[in-house]
Motif scaffolding. Structure first.
Motif, PDB file in Angstrom:
ATOM      1  N   GLN A  15     -67.966-132.250  14.768  1.00  0.00           N
ATOM      2  CA  GLN A  15     -69.154-132.847  15.352  1.00  0.00           C
ATOM      3  C   GLN A  15     -70.217-131.768  15.499  1.00  0.00           C
ATOM      4  OE1 GLN A  15     -68.769-134.508  19.360  1.00  0.00           O
ATOM      5  NE2 GLN A  15     -69.587-136.396  18.488  1.00  0.00           N
ATOM      6  N   TRP A  16     -71.366-132.043  14.898  1.00  0.00           N
ATOM      7  CA  TRP A  16     -72.486-131.121  14.929  1.00  0.00           C
ATOM      8  C   TRP A  16     -73.479-131.598  15.970  1.00  0.00           C
ATOM      9  CZ3 TRP A  16     -69.183-131.094  11.156  1.00  0.00           C
ATOM     10  CH2 TRP A  16     -69.059-129.990  10.325  1.00  0.00           C
ATOM     11  N   ASP A  20     -74.616-126.115  17.699  1.00  0.00           N
ATOM     12  CA  ASP A  20     -73.226-126.120  18.156  1.00  0.00           C
ATOM     13  C   ASP A  20     -72.366-127.007  17.261  1.00  0.00           C
ATOM     14  OD1 ASP A  20     -73.782-124.490  20.371  1.00  0.00           O
ATOM     15  OD2 ASP A  20     -74.436-126.242  21.526  1.00  0.00           O
ATOM     16  N   ILE A  21     -71.169-126.535  16.978  1.00  0.00           N
ATOM     17  CA  ILE A  21     -70.220-127.319  16.188  1.00  0.00           C
ATOM     18  C   ILE A  21     -68.890-127.352  16.938  1.00  0.00           C
ATOM     19  CG2 ILE A  21     -68.911-127.477  14.057  1.00  0.00           C
ATOM     20  CD1 ILE A  21     -70.929-125.826  12.651  1.00  0.00           C
ATOM     21  N   GLU A  22     -68.340-128.531  17.017  1.00  0.00           N
ATOM     22  CA  GLU A  22     -66.962-128.670  17.476  1.00  0.00           C
ATOM     23  C   GLU A  22     -66.150-128.968  16.218  1.00  0.00           C
ATOM     24  OE1 GLU A  22     -64.138-131.628  20.075  1.00  0.00           O
ATOM     25  OE2 GLU A  22     -66.265-131.566  20.555  1.00  0.00           O
ATOM     26  N   VAL A  23     -65.454-127.969  15.715  1.00  0.00           N
ATOM     27  CA  VAL A  23     -64.686-128.141  14.475  1.00  0.00           C
ATOM     28  C   VAL A  23     -63.341-128.773  14.820  1.00  0.00           C
ATOM     29  CG1 VAL A  23     -63.589-126.959  12.544  1.00  0.00           C
ATOM     30  CG2 VAL A  23     -65.838-126.215  13.337  1.00  0.00           C
ATOM     31  N   TRP A  24     -63.078-129.897  14.160  1.00  0.00           N
ATOM     32  CA  TRP A  24     -61.821-130.601  14.370  1.00  0.00           C
ATOM     33  C   TRP A  24     -60.772-130.154  13.367  1.00  0.00           C
ATOM     34  CZ3 TRP A  24     -64.738-135.877  14.278  1.00  0.00           C
ATOM     35  CH2 TRP A  24     -65.482-136.008  15.451  1.00  0.00           C
ATOM     36  N   GLY A  52     -68.396-138.023  14.178  1.00  0.00           N
ATOM     37  CA  GLY A  52     -68.399-136.707  13.548  1.00  0.00           C
ATOM     38  C   GLY A  52     -68.909-136.805  12.133  1.00  0.00           C
ATOM     39  N   SER A  53     -68.772-135.721  11.407  1.00  0.00           N
ATOM     40  CA  SER A  53     -69.176-135.707  10.006  1.00  0.00           C
ATOM     41  C   SER A  53     -68.353-134.671   9.250  1.00  0.00           C
ATOM     42  CB  SER A  53     -70.671-135.425   9.864  1.00  0.00           C
ATOM     43  OG  SER A  53     -70.984-134.144  10.355  1.00  0.00           O
ATOM     44  N   VAL A  54     -68.564-134.661   7.934  1.00  0.00           N
ATOM     45  CA  VAL A  54     -67.827-133.758   7.054  1.00  0.00           C
ATOM     46  C   VAL A  54     -68.835-132.989   6.210  1.00  0.00           C
ATOM     47  CG1 VAL A  54     -66.123-133.599   5.194  1.00  0.00           C
ATOM     48  CG2 VAL A  54     -65.903-135.382   6.928  1.00  0.00           C
ATOM     49  N   GLU A  55     -68.690-131.691   6.171  1.00  0.00           N
ATOM     50  CA  GLU A  55     -69.541-130.848   5.335  1.00  0.00           C
ATOM     51  C   GLU A  55     -68.657-130.120   4.335  1.00  0.00           C
ATOM     52  OE1 GLU A  55     -72.868-130.796   5.530  1.00  0.00           O
ATOM     53  OE2 GLU A  55     -72.776-132.200   7.202  1.00  0.00           O
ATOM     54  N   VAL A  56     -69.161-129.937   3.124  1.00  0.00           N
ATOM     55  CA  VAL A  56     -68.455-129.126   2.127  1.00  0.00           C
ATOM     56  C   VAL A  56     -69.035-127.722   2.210  1.00  0.00           C
ATOM     57  CG1 VAL A  56     -67.960-128.775  -0.310  1.00  0.00           C
ATOM     58  CG2 VAL A  56     -68.028-131.094   0.616  1.00  0.00           C
ATOM     59  N   VAL A  57     -68.164-126.759   2.438  1.00  0.00           N
ATOM     60  CA  VAL A  57     -68.561-125.359   2.571  1.00  0.00           C
ATOM     61  C   VAL A  57     -67.718-124.545   1.602  1.00  0.00           C
ATOM     62  CG1 VAL A  57     -68.676-123.393   4.158  1.00  0.00           C
ATOM     63  CG2 VAL A  57     -69.131-125.709   5.003  1.00  0.00           C
ATOM     64  N   TYR A  58     -68.355-123.637   0.876  1.00  0.00           N
ATOM     65  CA  TYR A  58     -67.639-122.770  -0.056  1.00  0.00           C
ATOM     66  C   TYR A  58     -67.310-121.456   0.637  1.00  0.00           C
ATOM     67  CZ  TYR A  58     -68.593-125.996  -3.803  1.00  0.00           C
ATOM     68  OH  TYR A  58     -68.613-127.110  -4.592  1.00  0.00           O
ATOM     69  N   ALA A  59     -66.051-121.053   0.521  1.00  0.00           N
ATOM     70  CA  ALA A  59     -65.592-119.826   1.178  1.00  0.00           C
ATOM     71  C   ALA A  59     -64.287-119.368   0.535  1.00  0.00           C
ATOM     72  CB  ALA A  59     -65.381-120.077   2.666  1.00  0.00           C
ATOM     73  N   ALA A  60     -63.858-118.174   0.909  1.00  0.00           N
ATOM     74  CA  ALA A  60     -62.615-117.615   0.381  1.00  0.00           C
ATOM     75  C   ALA A  60     -61.392-118.082   1.170  1.00  0.00           C
ATOM     76  CB  ALA A  60     -62.686-116.091   0.380  1.00  0.00           C
ATOM     77  N   SER A  61     -61.621-118.568   2.402  1.00  0.00           N
ATOM     78  CA  SER A  61     -60.508-119.022   3.243  1.00  0.00           C
ATOM     79  C   SER A  61     -61.005-120.104   4.193  1.00  0.00           C
ATOM     80  CB  SER A  61     -59.949-117.852   4.064  1.00  0.00           C
ATOM     81  OG  SER A  61     -60.897-117.441   5.037  1.00  0.00           O
ATOM     82  N   ALA A  62     -60.067-120.796   4.815  1.00  0.00           N
ATOM     83  CA  ALA A  62     -60.423-121.830   5.783  1.00  0.00           C
ATOM     84  C   ALA A  62     -61.187-121.220   6.963  1.00  0.00           C
ATOM     85  CB  ALA A  62     -59.174-122.557   6.262  1.00  0.00           C
ATOM     86  N   ARG A  63     -60.735-120.086   7.427  1.00  0.00           N
ATOM     87  CA  ARG A  63     -61.406-119.411   8.565  1.00  0.00           C
ATOM     88  C   ARG A  63     -62.836-119.054   8.190  1.00  0.00           C
ATOM     89  NH1 ARG A  63     -63.203-119.181  13.081  1.00  0.00           N
ATOM     90  NH2 ARG A  63     -63.533-117.188  14.040  1.00  0.00           N
ATOM     91  N   ALA A  69     -69.833-122.473   8.239  1.00  0.00           N
ATOM     92  CA  ALA A  69     -70.387-123.729   8.752  1.00  0.00           C
ATOM     93  C   ALA A  69     -71.144-123.480  10.054  1.00  0.00           C
ATOM     94  CB  ALA A  69     -69.281-124.757   8.960  1.00  0.00           C
ATOM     95  N   ARG A  70     -70.598-122.639  10.911  1.00  0.00           N
ATOM     96  CA  ARG A  70     -71.270-122.321  12.176  1.00  0.00           C
ATOM     97  C   ARG A  70     -72.585-121.588  11.924  1.00  0.00           C
ATOM     98  NH1 ARG A  70     -68.091-123.581  16.373  1.00  0.00           N
ATOM     99  NH2 ARG A  70     -65.855-123.782  16.002  1.00  0.00           N
ATOM    100  N   ILE A  71     -72.581-120.653  10.978  1.00  0.00           N
ATOM    101  CA  ILE A  71     -73.801-119.915  10.625  1.00  0.00           C
ATOM    102  C   ILE A  71     -74.850-120.871  10.062  1.00  0.00           C
ATOM    103  CG2 ILE A  71     -74.770-118.206   9.014  1.00  0.00           C
ATOM    104  CD1 ILE A  71     -72.076-116.659   9.375  1.00  0.00           C
TER     105      ILE A  71
END
Length: 93
Positions: A15-16, A20-24, A52-63, A69-71
């Motif tokens: 939820q954005w 602020d983001i509450e990552v589920w 809530g919603s879903v965003e696609v983010v490209y990264a090397a790991s889940a963390r 996403a927060r940035i």
């Protein structure tokens, strides 16, 4: 901007609220665009039911995807505030 060879797509579900983001949940997304789109639709309808919603983010790991996403949320909120500020609106006239 194309992702680096070390990055892969992740679904960041939560939820954005402005900056602020509450990552589920963070899930690795399929690399195939059609499969990813289909899965995104499924996750999105479930997330929307919980406001809530879903965003696609490209990264090397889940963390890293969660951090990115927060940035992005902080940068987007700042850009929106800038665009809505009275001085920005006067400059556009």
């Amino acid at each position: 901007m194309a992702p680096s060879p070390h990055e892969r797509p992740f679904f960041v579900i939560g939820q954005w609220c402005g900056a602020d983001i509450e990552v589920w949940e963070v899930q690795e997304a399929p690399r195939d665009e059609d499969e990813r789109s289909e899965m995104w639709e499924e996750y999105s309808s479930e997330a929307e039911a919980a406001f809530g919603s879903v965003e696609v983010v490209y990264a090397a790991s889940a963390r890293e995807a969660e951090v990115n996403a927060r940035i992005e949320a902080i940068q987007t909120a700042a850009r929106i505030r800038r665009d809505l500020s009275p001085t920005s609106r006067r400059a556009g006239r």
